[in-house]
Write a protein that holds these residues in place. Structure first.
Motif, short mmCIF file in Angstrom:
data_model
loop_
_atom_site.label_atom_id
_atom_site.label_comp_id
_atom_site.label_asym_id
_atom_site.label_seq_id
_atom_site.Cartn_x
_atom_site.Cartn_y
_atom_site.Cartn_z
N THR A 176 37.81 -26.40 26.30
CA THR A 176 36.54 -25.73 26.54
C THR A 176 35.39 -26.71 26.30
N ASN A 177 34.40 -26.68 27.18
CA ASN A 177 33.27 -27.61 27.16
C ASN A 177 33.67 -29.04 27.53
N GLY A 178 34.85 -29.16 28.15
CA GLY A 178 35.43 -30.49 28.42
C GLY A 178 34.54 -31.46 29.18
N THR A 179 33.75 -30.96 30.14
CA THR A 179 32.90 -31.92 30.89
C THR A 179 31.44 -31.87 30.45
N ILE A 180 31.12 -31.00 29.50
CA ILE A 180 29.70 -30.89 29.11
C ILE A 180 29.45 -31.28 27.65
N ALA A 181 30.51 -31.34 26.86
CA ALA A 181 30.30 -31.63 25.43
C ALA A 181 29.96 -33.10 25.21
N ASN A 182 29.14 -33.32 24.20
CA ASN A 182 28.81 -34.70 23.83
C ASN A 182 29.90 -35.32 22.97
N PHE A 183 30.59 -34.44 22.24
CA PHE A 183 31.69 -34.96 21.41
C PHE A 183 32.70 -33.84 21.13
N PHE A 184 33.89 -34.28 20.71
CA PHE A 184 34.97 -33.34 20.44
C PHE A 184 35.58 -33.63 19.08
N VAL A 185 35.97 -32.58 18.36
CA VAL A 185 36.85 -32.80 17.23
C VAL A 185 38.27 -32.65 17.79
N SER A 186 39.05 -33.70 17.62
CA SER A 186 40.33 -33.74 18.32
C SER A 186 41.48 -34.00 17.36
N LEU A 187 42.55 -33.26 17.56
CA LEU A 187 43.74 -33.42 16.73
C LEU A 187 44.64 -34.48 17.36
N ILE A 188 44.92 -35.50 16.56
CA ILE A 188 45.61 -36.68 17.11
C ILE A 188 46.68 -37.15 16.13
N ARG A 189 47.78 -37.65 16.67
CA ARG A 189 48.85 -38.16 15.80
C ARG A 189 48.49 -39.57 15.32
N THR A 190 48.46 -39.73 14.02
CA THR A 190 48.15 -41.06 13.48
C THR A 190 49.37 -41.69 12.80
N SER A 191 50.43 -40.91 12.64
CA SER A 191 51.68 -41.49 12.12
C SER A 191 52.84 -40.57 12.48
N ASN A 192 54.02 -41.16 12.50
CA ASN A 192 55.22 -40.36 12.79
C ASN A 192 55.90 -40.02 11.48
N GLU A 193 55.73 -38.80 11.05
CA GLU A 193 56.33 -38.36 9.78
C GLU A 193 57.54 -37.49 10.08
N GLU A 194 58.40 -37.36 9.07
CA GLU A 194 59.57 -36.51 9.26
C GLU A 194 59.13 -35.08 9.58
N LYS A 195 58.17 -34.60 8.80
CA LYS A 195 57.58 -33.30 9.14
C LYS A 195 56.43 -33.58 10.09
N ARG A 196 56.60 -33.15 11.36
CA ARG A 196 55.69 -33.58 12.42
C ARG A 196 54.22 -33.31 12.09
N HIS A 197 53.94 -32.16 11.47
CA HIS A 197 52.53 -31.82 11.25
C HIS A 197 51.87 -32.69 10.18
N HIS A 198 52.68 -33.42 9.41
CA HIS A 198 52.09 -34.32 8.40
C HIS A 198 51.49 -35.58 9.01
N GLY A 199 51.82 -35.83 10.29
CA GLY A 199 51.31 -37.07 10.91
C GLY A 199 50.06 -36.87 11.73
N LEU A 200 49.41 -35.71 11.58
CA LEU A 200 48.25 -35.41 12.44
C LEU A 200 46.92 -35.54 11.70
N SER A 201 45.94 -36.06 12.41
CA SER A 201 44.60 -36.23 11.82
C SER A 201 43.56 -35.75 12.83
N VAL A 202 42.36 -35.47 12.31
CA VAL A 202 41.26 -35.07 13.21
C VAL A 202 40.27 -36.22 13.34
N LEU A 203 39.98 -36.58 14.58
CA LEU A 203 38.98 -37.62 14.85
C LEU A 203 37.85 -37.00 15.68
#
Lengths: 369, 339
Positions: free
Chosen positions: A148-175
């Motif tokens: 939502t707001n994909g072509t009009i937003a100035n910025f996004f808070v985005s969930l991104i994988r920053t490491s591969n952890e055994e528990k998948r959700h432990h490797g996610l960060s917001v940028l």
């Protein structure tokens, strides 16, 4: 237990209702629906008239209800410039709050939340967009879908994988990702069934450099931040559901009454109206209950999911019933838009299936009453 | 009709649809049915499926005709509705004019019966004066037609010419267009006195034809969802492995199969099948859209149109409430459900 809003909150409802009636003309709603265009002028007007008042979350909920009651496409467009704000305000640094949120709160910028990916929406922990660190920056590659707001937003808070952890959700960060960053590309998605005034896009990140300072909170905590956000945002999606249901009901009632007593005395019609009104009232109560927990800083994910699921289903149910009992007149009026708009509520911000999983897991984890 | 013949006919129509409709189904939604497809539909004998061969039609039997409706509805409900409007509604009401029927069957003209105002109990607002028509039709599907059948003061009139169009919101069957019409002196010919009984008869006789369209739509949308559930994974497993997905889809698919059997059974009650089929089309399209998630909400996946069309179909030729009233009268053998 108190079921009454304060005088101030009641006044807010009247104010937003007046705004929506004045600004969301049938012609304008039809035009933006037809052209799939974001109503930038309306966003500005709603900001200038302080339609969204963050000083009281009840007022925000009330505003969303009333705006969607008039038109969901325009209503959501007017409230969505702040989408994802809570993630920065709750977990972000002062630098991020100052640099990004200040502009949004001044009405000068639009933000968005970028979580869903082409390969999956419900399985949030399965995110594949990856960031590696290099020279004090994150290098991000991947893509996001249905943003939502994909072509009009100035910025996004985005969930991104920053490491591969055994528990998948432990490797996610917001940028925090600016649409002006080299390597960022957005493509508008056209041909939506409903809420066509809202802007939806696919995002692509190609070797996009993101400053380290744009990390929200701590690395590896992104999943937790986003889930916390969903426990807030789902209350407001429930508000969208109440609004759409109420709007469809209003229109059906108007048509039924215009046909005179002979028609409205028919029990088939009366039972349908009674069912619709009861569903709306129940959706309102469950949403307000979940909201009261949240707004008193005691969020209950089960209540929130129940509210979101029930209000979304109510919107679809009432819009369907409204068309059923108004027949050709209904489908040839703006009521048909409510039918198209309502369906998205069972999909976005957690499908009804995801909500059911959350509810069931809470039930099974908990003790007996 | 023998099972083997039905199977072969289905396969032939499916092949035609794959070759000529499937790839342009989205274009049909957005810009209408292109004339070259209309010509191909005429060439196959679909546009005159139920028109007498003497008038250029193919004179198909009921089952074959319903197979045409069902299978074309799978690719494009708008195309199926075009075939239905010409054969089930327009032609029976305009059977006296052989040359017009020839034009319809050959695809050179279109004819539409503006019955929605009458069916929804609205006052006639088109009035005839000295062989000319004046006034408005509130709701007209396929407003680009050459021939318009319009009820007025109890009679049915055939109007020619191009009336002014007042576009309406278009929920379903977007490939056909939908608008109000303004007639200001179009040529009008009375073709039927005391027409209401005849109109009601034509609509009632079309019940199984409407059911065929609905079953085609329901079958297509569930097949799409089943296919998608095989290839789409979540939490590491295909969607079909999850009980609620598989059970709901299987349940609906089996109901659609049963409804299809009833549709082609001579002993089944047409109105019951119509009510059942439309309900299945609505439920199936909603479930299919849900299973497709965000992708289902986009027109590219060809699912959302079934959600819109199913709802439109459920009100075009009698709402569920009106049909149930008729059904109750039949079941009780006397008037029932009137309060």
């Amino acid at each position: 237990m108190n079921f009454e809003f304060t005088e101030d909150q009641q006044k807010m409802r009247e104010k937003v209702r007046e705004f929506a009636q004045r600004e969301f003309t049938p012609e304008l709603a039809a035009k933006f629906d037809m052209e799939e265009k974001y109503p930038e002028e309306l966003r500005k007007k709603s900001f200038e008239e302080k339609i969204i008042d963050y000083s009281d979350p009840w007022k925000v909920l009330i505003a969303i209800e009333e705006l969607c009651r008039a038109d969901a496409g325009l209503g959501i467009s007017a409230t969505v410039p702040y989408f994802g704000e809570e993630i920065i305000s709750l977990f972000g640094s002062d630098y991020l709050k100052e640099k990004y949120l200040a502009a949004v709160n001044d009405g000068k910028a639009i933000m968005g939340l970028a979580v869903t990916e082409p390969g999956g929406g419900s399985d949030v922990a399965g995110i594949k967009t990856f960031a590696t660190k290099k020279d004090g920056k994150y290098i991000v590659n991947g893509g996001k879908m249905f943003i939502t707001n994909g072509t009009i937003a100035n910025f996004f808070v985005s969930l991104i994988r920053t490491s591969n952890e055994e528990k998948r959700h432990h490797g996610l960060s917001v940028l925090v990702i600016e649409s002006s960053f080299p390597g960022f590309k957005s493509t508008k998605l056209r041909g939506k069934l409903g809420v066509r005034a809202t802007d939806t896009a696919e995002l692509q990140f190609n070797n996009m450099e993101v400053p380290e300072a744009n990390l929200v909170g701590e690395e590896g905590k992104g999943f937790y931040y986003v889930m916390t956000f969903f426990n807030i945002s789902r209350i407001f999606v429930a508000g969208q559901g109440i609004g759409i249901a109420q709007g469809a009901y209003d229109r059906a009632l108007r048509i039924i009454k215009s046909r005179g007593a002979a028609y409205s005395n028919n029990e088939e019609i009366q039972f349908a109206l009674a069912d619709m009104a009861t569903h709306i009232e129940a959706a309102r109560l469950i949403t307000y209950k979940a909201a009261s927990f949240l707004f008193n800083f005691k969020p209950d994910p089960m209540e929130t999911s129940m509210a979101k699921k029930y209000a979304a289903e109510t919107a679809v149910y009432v819009a369907e019933k409204a068309l059923e009992i108004t027949g050709i007149e209904g489908i040839s009026s703006d009521l048909e838009r409510f039918y198209r708009d309502a369906k998205i509520l069972e999909i976005w911000e957690g499908t009804s299936e995801v909500e059911k999983l959350i509810i069931a897991r809470s039930i099974l984890k908990g003790g007996e009453n | 009709m023998e099972q083997e013949e039905m199977r072969m006919l289905r396969e032939n129509i499916d092949e035609f649809c794959t070759r000529n409709i499937a790839d342009i189904a989205l274009k049909i939604e957005n810009s209408g049915i292109p004339q070259d497809l209309v010509a191909k539909l005429a060439g196959q004998g679909f546009l005159g499926a139920r028109i007498n061969p003497e008038n250029g039609g193919s004179g198909l039997d009921e089952d074959s005709y319903r197979i045409v409706l069902e299978r074309t509805a799978r690719s494009s409900p708008s195309v199926s509705m075009l075939i239905f409007l010409e054969n089930s509604i327009f032609s029976p009401l305009y059977s006296h004019d052989g040359s017009a029927l020839r034009e319809i069957a050959s695809g050179t003209s279109r004819g539409t019966a503006c019955l929605f105002d009458y069916l929804s109990g609205q006052e006639d607002s088109v009035k005839m004066k000295s062989g000319k028509a004046y006034g408005t039709v509130k709701y007209c599907l396929m407003p680009d037609s050459e021939y318009f059948l319009v009820p007025s003061d109890g009679s049915l009139y055939a109007l020619k010419g191009k009336p002014r169009q007042n576009p309406l919101p278009r929920l379903g069957f977007r490939g056909l267009g939908y608008s109000g019409l303004e007639f200001d002196g179009s040529d009008a010919e009375k073709i039927l006195e005391n027409a209401h009984a005849m109109i009601d008869e034509v609509i009632a006789a079309a019940s199984k034809d409407i059911a065929a369209i609905a079953i085609g739509m329901a079958g297509a949308t569930i097949d799409k969802a089943m296919e998608y559930s095989r290839v789409r994974t979540t939490f590491g497993r295909p969607l079909k492995d999850y009980g609620p997905v598989a059970f709901n889809l299987s349940d609906l698919k089996s109901q659609i199969d049963e409804a299809r059997n009833l549709l082609y059974s001579a002993s089944s009650d047409p109105l019951s099948i119509k009510i059942m089929a439309i309900e299945l089309a609505r439920k199936s399209s909603r479930l299919s859209l849900q299973i497709h998630g965000g992708y289902g909400y986009l027109e590219d996946f060809g699912v959302e149109k079934f959600y819109r069309d199913a709802m439109s179909l459920s009100v075009f030729f009698g709402t569920r409430g009106e049909d149930l009233k008729t059904l109750s009268k039949k079941m009780y053998g006397e008037t029932a459900g009137i309060i």
